[in-house]
Design an enzyme around this catalytic site. Structure first.
Site: not given
Ligand code: GAR
Length: 192
Positions: A96, A113, A149, A177
């Site tokens: 945060i 997000h 968010d 996606q």
């Molecule tokens: C992703 O799904 C992103 O949207 C989410 O964490 C994942 C990270 O994956 N983000 C959140 O939840 C933010 N609050 P990655 O490290 O493989 O990109």
């Protein structure tokens, strides 16, 4: 040169998708832009390995070494600003952010997000979408403002929620996606 700094906490698959797009579409030559650094609050974040293997500067700043969010964000700002960012990209950066940090990067800070905002801010978005009986889920790229968010939406993608979905299955479908819309959103901003 426009500098893009990407912040991660874990796998970094969105960061990797942006780096790959920048390579494949030759952002350096086409748009005078590059991913100049990847910053993680966790030393063990797998994405750091990908970044290093792709010749990108990496930085680790462990939030546990700081007494307060304000102290961490102040140092994080210094680390990021060494790379003179035109765009700061939160890619699974699970912290945060303080209002001061957000204000410092106003207009050049974006996030992805894993929900169709404004639905399901916060954590456990996929399980909450399943529990709510949603027929569709998805992901959102948005500008970051002081509220978590919330902030102007730049891109969204939708996927179906299927019979028998688990949070893991849905997350994997959404992530495909994410890897499409996040590089696109970044490109749109550096072209603008
Ligand atoms: C992703 O799904 C992103 O949207 C989410 O964490 C994942 C990270 O994956 N983000 C959140 O939840 C933010 N609050 P990655 O490290 O493989 O990109």
């Amino acid at each position: 040169m426009k500098n893009i700094v990407i912040l991660i906490s874990g796998g970094g698959s969105n960061m990797a998708a942006i780096v790959r797009a920048s390579q494949q579409q030759n952002w350096a030559k086409q748009y005078n832009a590059r991913v100049s650094a990847v910053v993680s609050n966790k030393a063990e974040a797998k994405g750091l390995v990908f970044a290093r293997d792709n010749g990108i500067a990496t930085e680790v700043l462990d939030h546990k070494q700081f007494d307060s969010r304000e102290a961490f964000d102040a140092e994080l700002t210094q680390v990021i600003d060494r790379h003179a960012p035109d765009l700061v990209v939160l890619a699974g950066f699970m912290r945060i952010l303080t209002p001061g940090f957000v204000a410092h990067y106003e207009g050049r800070l974006i996030n992805i997000h894993p929900s169709l905002l404004p639905a399901f801010t916060g954590l456990h978005t996929h399980q909450r979408a399943i529990d709510a009986g949603c027929k569709f889920a998805g992901c959102t790229v948005h500008r970051v403002t002081a509220e978590l968010d919330v902030g102007p939406i730049l891109e969204q993608a939708v996927v179906p929620v299927l019979q028998g979905d688990t949070a893991e299955l849905l997350a994997a479908r959404v992530l495909v996606q994410e890897h499409i819309i996040y590089p696109q959103a970044v490109l749109n901003l550096i072209k603008a």
